[in-house]
Design an enzyme around this catalytic site. Structure first.
Site, PDB file in Angstrom:
ATOM      1  N   ASP A   1       0.855  -1.188   0.000  1.00 23.98           N
ATOM      2  CA  ASP A   1       0.000   0.000   0.000  1.00 23.98           C
ATOM      3  C   ASP A   1       0.893   1.242   0.000  1.00 23.98           C
ATOM      4  O   ASP A   1       1.798   1.357   0.844  1.00 23.98           O
ATOM      5  CB  ASP A   1      -0.902   0.019   1.224  1.00 23.98           C
TER       6      ASP A   1
ATOM      7  N   ASP B   1     -15.690  -3.263  -1.298  1.00 21.63           N
ATOM      8  CA  ASP B   1     -15.282  -2.910   0.056  1.00 21.63           C
ATOM      9  C   ASP B   1     -16.514  -2.659   0.905  1.00 21.63           C
ATOM     10  O   ASP B   1     -17.338  -1.798   0.569  1.00 21.63           O
ATOM     11  CB  ASP B   1     -14.409  -1.655   0.034  1.00 21.63           C
TER      12      ASP B   1
END
Length: 234
Positions: free
Chosen positions: A8, A128
């Site tokens: 990330d 998500d």
């Protein structure tokens, strides 16, 4: 089952966020070096997230993503701030194996259909969820549509793989939501990559036993709760 080590990227650094909160950051150094480390450990596929792109559509990390794709010899998938056919094409041309659509997939079904048609097999979508409902724009906004409803729509649009994240478990090492992953895969026809909460080898074993297509390994790798070499042996 494929294991995807996560890299990330926020402001040019490899980080982990707690519950997707950009104010709860742990810095883990250079993202290119990190990607090469996971490749050396045996990974066959990397999961790259452009957090700046996800939060504010910034392209500050674009050069780093390209550098990673050019430095490793394994497959890569990336998402965060992808909102146009040009964005998808540019990332694929830079050497990325497949591109992940997030908020744009929810807001523009026509875009998803066109991507699936123009780049078959090279576009996947992120689903998500917070409390069972889809969350968008860097997980900041919760919608009124369930993850299962959205996933069925994506399958009908031509998507074959989704990355399912249980936000309440992301970065918290609380255990993966195996039941939700299995339900999504069984009831939609999609291949599901589990993301969020993978905390130990038991989670990997449980996902494999449930027939889940893949799992993303994040904080557990960085805190050394999971050793990638050992995980891959499973």
């Amino acid at each position: 089952m494929i294991l995807f080590p996560a890299v990330d990227i926020l402001d040019g650094r490899c980080v982990r966020l707690l519950y997707g909160d950009r104010n709860k950051v742990t810095d883990y150094g250079d993202p290119v070096e990190t990607a090469l480390k996971w490749q050396k450990a045996g990974a066959e596929y990397l999961h790259l997230v452009d957090l700046n792109g996800a939060f504010d559509y910034s392209d500050v990390n674009r050069k780093i993503l390209k550098e990673i794709a050019g430095s490793v010899k394994i497959k890569t998938q990336t998402g965060g701030g992808v909102r146009s056919l040009r964005d998808v094409g540019d990332r694929l041309e830079s050497g990325i194996t497949r591109v992940i659509l997030g908020t744009a997939a929810y807001e523009d079904p026509g875009f998803v259909k066109e991507c699936a048609k123009r780049f078959p097999g090279r576009v996947v979508c992120g689903v998500d969820c917070r409390d069972g409902f889809v969350a968008v724009k860097g997980w900041v906004e919760k919608t009124k549509k369930t993850g299962l409803e959205f996933s069925r729509e994506l399958f009908d649009m031509g998507i074959d793989t989704v990355i399912f994240t249980d936000i309440s478990r992301d970065g918290a090492l609380t255990g993966v939501n195996v039941a939700a992953c299995r339900e999504m895969q069984d009831k939609t026809g999609l291949k599901v990559v589990a993301s969020g909460g993978v905390s130990g080898y038991n989670d990997i074993t449980a996902l494999k036993a449930a027939g889940i297509y893949g799992a993303i390994l994040g904080r557990a790798l960085y805190t050394k709760s999971i050793d990638l070499v050992e995980a891959l042996k499973l």
